[in-house]
Design an enzyme around this catalytic site. Structure first.
Site, mmCIF file in Angstrom:
data_model
loop_
_atom_site.group_PDB
_atom_site.id
_atom_site.type_symbol
_atom_site.label_atom_id
_atom_site.label_comp_id
_atom_site.label_asym_id
_atom_site.label_seq_id
_atom_site.Cartn_x
_atom_site.Cartn_y
_atom_site.Cartn_z
ATOM 1 N N GLY A 43 0.821 -1.201 0.000
ATOM 2 C CA GLY A 43 0.000 0.000 0.000
ATOM 3 C C GLY A 43 0.851 1.246 0.000
ATOM 4 O O GLY A 43 2.073 1.191 -0.067
ATOM 5 N N GLU A 59 -0.812 0.819 -6.043
ATOM 6 C CA GLU A 59 0.229 0.512 -5.061
ATOM 7 C C GLU A 59 0.543 -0.986 -5.036
ATOM 8 O O GLU A 59 1.697 -1.380 -4.912
ATOM 9 C CB GLU A 59 -0.183 1.000 -3.671
ATOM 10 C CG GLU A 59 -0.088 2.497 -3.498
ATOM 11 C CD GLU A 59 1.342 3.012 -3.393
ATOM 12 O OE1 GLU A 59 2.280 2.217 -3.156
ATOM 13 O OE2 GLU A 59 1.528 4.230 -3.535
ATOM 14 N N GLU A 63 4.344 -2.134 -5.803
ATOM 15 C CA GLU A 63 5.136 -2.757 -4.744
ATOM 16 C C GLU A 63 5.370 -4.244 -4.955
ATOM 17 O O GLU A 63 6.320 -4.790 -4.398
ATOM 18 C CB GLU A 63 4.481 -2.534 -3.378
ATOM 19 C CG GLU A 63 4.582 -1.098 -2.922
ATOM 20 C CD GLU A 63 4.246 -0.906 -1.461
ATOM 21 O OE1 GLU A 63 3.665 -1.816 -0.836
ATOM 22 O OE2 GLU A 63 4.572 0.169 -0.942
ATOM 23 N N GLU A 110 10.962 -6.769 0.220
ATOM 24 C CA GLU A 110 10.602 -8.143 -0.148
ATOM 25 C C GLU A 110 9.101 -8.189 -0.366
ATOM 26 O O GLU A 110 8.362 -7.375 0.185
ATOM 27 C CB GLU A 110 10.935 -9.140 0.973
ATOM 28 C CG GLU A 110 12.399 -9.356 1.248
ATOM 29 C CD GLU A 110 12.592 -10.369 2.365
ATOM 30 O OE1 GLU A 110 12.170 -11.541 2.192
ATOM 31 O OE2 GLU A 110 13.144 -9.986 3.408
#
Length: 157
Positions: A43, A59, A63, A110
């Site tokens: 997020g 997001e 990500e 990660e």
């Protein structure tokens, strides 16, 4: 003079996504403060003029590289981090995985799908654990209400 961190001048609107793939949840290890190094939900901030749900999906892609369908809103939470002088308003969504394997990108160090129980053990913040549990229930409810051809998902068709 008081040297303690001061709160942000205003709350920052952010989104989070509980992305579920079967009995697994997608988590990221945060690469930046607050909570750097901790496992959390993908997020980030809502950009000016962006709808919250669109920010959540953006997001998620930035990500993790994963795409998902939003199932629904889970909760709105105040993330108060006085040590960083931050106040985030976190808008958390439940989502069902569509495709993509997680690859850490943007602010994530990660990214990985893991069994829900493993994820709950890795997450440090009680609010995040609560939101994950609520999302699991929400996705299970919506999946149970779907016709079998839709509920099986794209990978099983």
């Amino acid at each position: 003079m008081d040297s303690s961190p001061q709160p942000a001048p205003h709350p920052v609107p952010c989104v989070g996504v509980v992305c579920l793939r079967g009995d697994q949840v997608l988590l990221i290890r945060r690469g930046k403060p607050p909570r750097q190094g901790e496992w959390s939900l993908p997020g980030g901030r809502i950009e000016p003029g962006e709808r919250a749900v669109d920010a959540a999906l953006r997001e998620l892609r930035e990500e993790t590289g994963v795409r998902a369908d939003v199932v629904g809103l889970i909760d709105v939470i105040d993330g108060l981090f006085p040590e960083h002088g931050r106040h985030y308003v976190l808008i958390d969504y439940a989502a069902r995985w569509i495709d993509g394997e997680p690859v850490a990108g943007d602010d994530a160090a990660e990214a990985a799908f893991m069994p829900v129980e493993t994820a709950l053990a890795k997450v440090d913040w009680d609010e995040t654990r609560r939101v994950i549990r609520a999302a699991v229930l929400r996705v299970a409810e919506t999946t149970a209400a779907m016709p079998d051809s839709v509920a099986s998902g794209p990978a099983e068709r």
